[in-house]
Design an enzyme around this catalytic site. Structure first.
Site, mmCIF file in Angstrom:
data_model
loop_
_atom_site.group_PDB
_atom_site.id
_atom_site.type_symbol
_atom_site.label_atom_id
_atom_site.label_comp_id
_atom_site.label_asym_id
_atom_site.label_seq_id
_atom_site.Cartn_x
_atom_site.Cartn_y
_atom_site.Cartn_z
ATOM 1 N N ASP A 4 15.289 -20.328 -2.061
ATOM 2 C CA ASP A 4 13.965 -20.294 -2.680
ATOM 3 C C ASP A 4 14.075 -19.426 -3.936
ATOM 4 O OD1 ASP A 4 11.414 -19.707 -3.491
ATOM 5 O OD2 ASP A 4 10.763 -18.825 -1.595
ATOM 6 N N GLN A 59 11.161 -16.623 -7.562
ATOM 7 C CA GLN A 59 11.070 -15.407 -8.373
ATOM 8 C C GLN A 59 12.324 -15.190 -9.218
ATOM 9 O OE1 GLN A 59 8.383 -13.697 -8.689
ATOM 10 N NE2 GLN A 59 7.206 -14.429 -6.944
ATOM 11 N N LYS A 107 5.285 -19.935 -12.104
ATOM 12 C CA LYS A 107 5.856 -18.584 -12.149
ATOM 13 C C LYS A 107 6.918 -18.477 -13.246
ATOM 14 C CE LYS A 107 4.774 -17.946 -7.395
ATOM 15 N NZ LYS A 107 4.061 -16.943 -6.640
ATOM 16 N N HIS A 128 8.908 -15.116 2.026
ATOM 17 C CA HIS A 128 7.514 -15.469 1.738
ATOM 18 C C HIS A 128 7.039 -16.387 2.868
ATOM 19 C CE1 HIS A 128 4.258 -17.603 -0.461
ATOM 20 N NE2 HIS A 128 4.213 -16.538 -1.229
ATOM 21 N N CYS A 180 1.756 -12.316 0.943
ATOM 22 C CA CYS A 180 2.279 -13.447 1.716
ATOM 23 C C CYS A 180 3.600 -13.106 2.385
ATOM 24 C CB CYS A 180 2.442 -14.714 0.861
ATOM 25 S SG CYS A 180 0.883 -15.427 0.365
HETATM 26 C C1 LIG Z 1 9.516 -16.043 -3.197
HETATM 27 C C2 LIG Z 1 8.398 -17.017 -3.200
HETATM 28 N N1 LIG Z 1 8.554 -18.203 -2.595
HETATM 29 C C3 LIG Z 1 7.596 -19.131 -2.588
HETATM 30 C C4 LIG Z 1 6.380 -18.896 -3.181
HETATM 31 C C5 LIG Z 1 5.339 -19.957 -3.115
HETATM 32 O O1 LIG Z 1 5.042 -20.428 -4.377
HETATM 33 P P1 LIG Z 1 3.849 -21.472 -4.570
HETATM 34 O O2 LIG Z 1 2.632 -20.825 -4.010
HETATM 35 O O3 LIG Z 1 3.776 -21.690 -6.036
HETATM 36 O O4 LIG Z 1 4.235 -22.710 -3.814
HETATM 37 C C6 LIG Z 1 6.158 -17.678 -3.811
HETATM 38 C C7 LIG Z 1 4.840 -17.371 -4.405
HETATM 39 O O5 LIG Z 1 4.359 -16.254 -4.363
HETATM 40 C C8 LIG Z 1 7.199 -16.717 -3.833
HETATM 41 O O6 LIG Z 1 7.025 -15.545 -4.443
#
Ligand SMILES: Cc1ncc(COP(=O)(O)O)c(C=O)c1O
Lengths: 405, 153
Positions: free
Chosen positions: A199, A202, A225, A122, A363
């Site tokens: 990270d 998900q 999420k 991401h 993203c």
């Molecule tokens: C794998 C992953 N990492 C990080 C993020 C970023 O999350 P946030 O926008 O809540 O900081 C997302 C959000 O789509 C994501 O899917």
């Protein structure tokens, strides 16, 4: 088996009609819906428990502090951390990664050093490292993925070398659904004493996570999420790192004493929590974790596995669909392109039938380049989604195709 | 999907121009050439113009990839503007802009939109307005600067 009808009752938004059609919400990778219990808990806090926490000597502040810190303990148990001091509240997964990039990155990464990330990251796990690289002259190296959307583990192992100062990757891909073999990845990095950030944005809502078993150095996720509110994220860090790292933001709460000459920083986790924290959001996140536990993570995991299998098979039988992300080990996140129809046209026409999906690059522009598509349509499933939702999606896709003939 | 469920956005005319875009080609030695880009959806449109000394649009064409809305809008733009003066083109852009933002009452105003009126329902789809205006923003920038890239963001 999950009792989906019962679960649906916990989410009043699912009773809404959109353009006269019952809502089918398939954008869970962007944000999950919120159950009544979470919203009620936040409401209760604001209406009956409001106070600022920490250092207050009156009843409401003391109770608020207890409720807030109880969530820290809950999260520690939820992800299997060793100590509550290893759980830091941030604004989001994005902020958690930025915290590590600023604090860990500027301390332990030097010019010419390497940071390994994967091709499926991401943007939030790309850009903070690029900013660091611009500042100090380190380099990002990208671990490639194969056509199915799985990491090239052999190539990853070849990329490990003493210049690598951090491996940072996602647990479950928001664009492809792939589940990365994080344990194996961490073990390989640790053989060279390289720390690893995972990270888990998900992953945590549908996957058993135990950071001590994984032995990861950092683990991040966002509250919104996993059925919680926006504006709250978590950073887990091993105490040994957090103690050694300098603070990120300065202000109240992160200090022990302040004079104009010198400030003594607070202990972890408070050292990293400057200013009034998002109290209601933390309390709401605690309630979201209670909700997950009340349903049962093992049941949620099997539901996700079942939907991943069913959806992959169902979508692959639709003529004209190219599913992007077909890893054997995946979550029910389906990115696809359909005939020559642009994802935005698909998204708008699905919406007219009450089906909410995401369209675009999610993203993850490097993933779009990897598969040479400008954008995809993405349907992502959660605990209130059923196989019928997948059937409905496919049925409406067929009618979209008819219109574009 | 039966006829009563048909939404207002994807009219037959739009679908038809999406399938068979008019003036979908390059112009050699254009007087103006611009690239319009929407980073959100990755849509790219290359707009070419040949304007004569009297500021009349002798030829206009486009290439690129995009959704049905942006493609049909570009196609209808080229059809509408061929043979028009620069002044008329600017006037149409202003009218089309009002149409997209829901400010134009097609029944009342004395407008010159013709087939472009097919986009009258789009103001109800805020996320898609940029698709319909991409080619027009490219045009506006071409008239101003001659040759360059414009982005909707
Ligand atoms: C794998 C992953 N990492 C990080 C993020 C970023 O999350 P946030 O926008 O809540 O900081 C997302 C959000 O789509 C994501 O899917």
């Amino acid at each position: 088996m999950l009792d989906i009808n019962k679960i649906k009752n916990d989410f009043p938004i699912l009773k809404r009609e959109i353009h006269g059609k019952p809502l089918v919400y398939l954008d869970n990778a962007a944000t999950t819906l919120k159950p009544v219990s979470v919203v009620e808990r936040i409401r209760q806090y604001y209406l009956m428990e409001t106070s600022n926490i920490h250092r207050g000597v009156y009843y409401l502040s003391e109770q608020g502090t207890l409720a807030f810190e109880a969530v820290r303990k809950k999260i520690k148990d939820f992800i299997g951390a060793g100590d509550t001091s290893e759980i830091i509240f941030t604004k989001s997964a994005t902020e958690s990664i930025n915290l590590v990039a600023h604090s860990f990155g500027r301390t332990y990464i030097k010019e010419g050093d390497e940071i390994l990330i994967t091709e499926m990251e991401h943007h939030s796990n790309i850009v903070p490292w690029q900013m660091l690289c611009q500042e100090i002259g380190c380099l990002i190296k990208v671990i490639p993925i194969d056509d199915e959307g799985s990491i090239r583990f052999d190539q990853y192992e070849e990329m490990l070398n003493p210049k690598v100062k951090l491996v940072s990757l996602l647990h479950v891909s928001n664009a492809l659904g792939s589940i990365n073999p994080v344990k194996k990845i961490i073990d390989s990095a640790h053989r060279l004493n390289i720390p690893v950030l995972i990270d888990g944005t998900q992953a945590v809502s549908n996957t058993h996570v135990n950071v001590r078993e994984l032995d990861c150095d950092f683990y991040v996720f966002s509250g919104h999420k996993i059925f919680g509110p926006t504006g709250i994220g978590v950073l887990y860090g091993k105490a040994s790192w957090l103690e050694a790292m300098p603070p990120f933001l300065g202000g109240g709460d992160m200090i022990l004493s302040v004079t104009f000459e010198k400030t003594i920083y607070n202990h972890i986790p408070y050292k990293f929590e400057a200013g009034t924290p998002p109290i209601a959001e933390v309390i709401g996140l605690g309630s979201a974790i209670d909700y997950i536990l009340s349903i049962g993570l093992p049941l949620i995991t099997s539901h996700a596995e079942e939907l991943a299998l069913y959806g992959t098979q169902a979508l692959q039988t639709v003529p004209g669909i190219r599913l992007i992300g077909t890893a054997a080990n995946k979550r029910p996140i389906f990115s696809f392109v359909f005939e020559e129809i642009h994802p935005h046209d698909i998204g708008t026409l699905l919406d007219r039938q009450g089906i909410a999906v995401r369209t675009g690059h999610h993203c993850t522009q490097p993933v779009m380049h990897r598969y040479q598509v400008p954008a995809t349509t993405r349907a992502s499933f959660s605990i209130y989604n059923s196989k019928e939702d997948m059937d409905k999606l496919i049925q409406v896709l067929m009618s979209v195709k008819d219109r574009f003939k | 999907m039966n006829a009563s469920e048909r939404d207002e956005l994807y009219q037959e005319l739009i679908l038809e121009h999406n399938k068979k875009p008019r003036n979908y080609r390059k112009i050699d030695n254009p007087s103006h050439a611009v690239e319009g880009y929407n980073p959100i959806c990755g849509d790219h449109i290359y707009l070419y113009l040949k304007m004569d000394e009297n500021k009349i649009i002798e030829d206009i064409a486009f290439e690129g990839s995009g959704c049905a809305i942006s493609k049909s809008s570009a196609s209808l733009l080229t059809m509408t503007l061929k043979g028009k003066t620069e002044q008329e083109a600017r006037q149409l852009f202003a009218e089309f802009h009002d149409l997209l933002t829901g400010k134009m009452d097609l029944q009342k105003s004395g407008h010159h939109l013709g087939k472009l009126a097919v986009f009258s329902g789009i103001w109800q789809y805020p996320s898609r307005i940029k698709c319909a205006s991409l080619a027009w923003h490219a045009l506006e920038s071409a008239l101003k600067d001659g040759k360059k890239q414009v982005s909707t963001e």
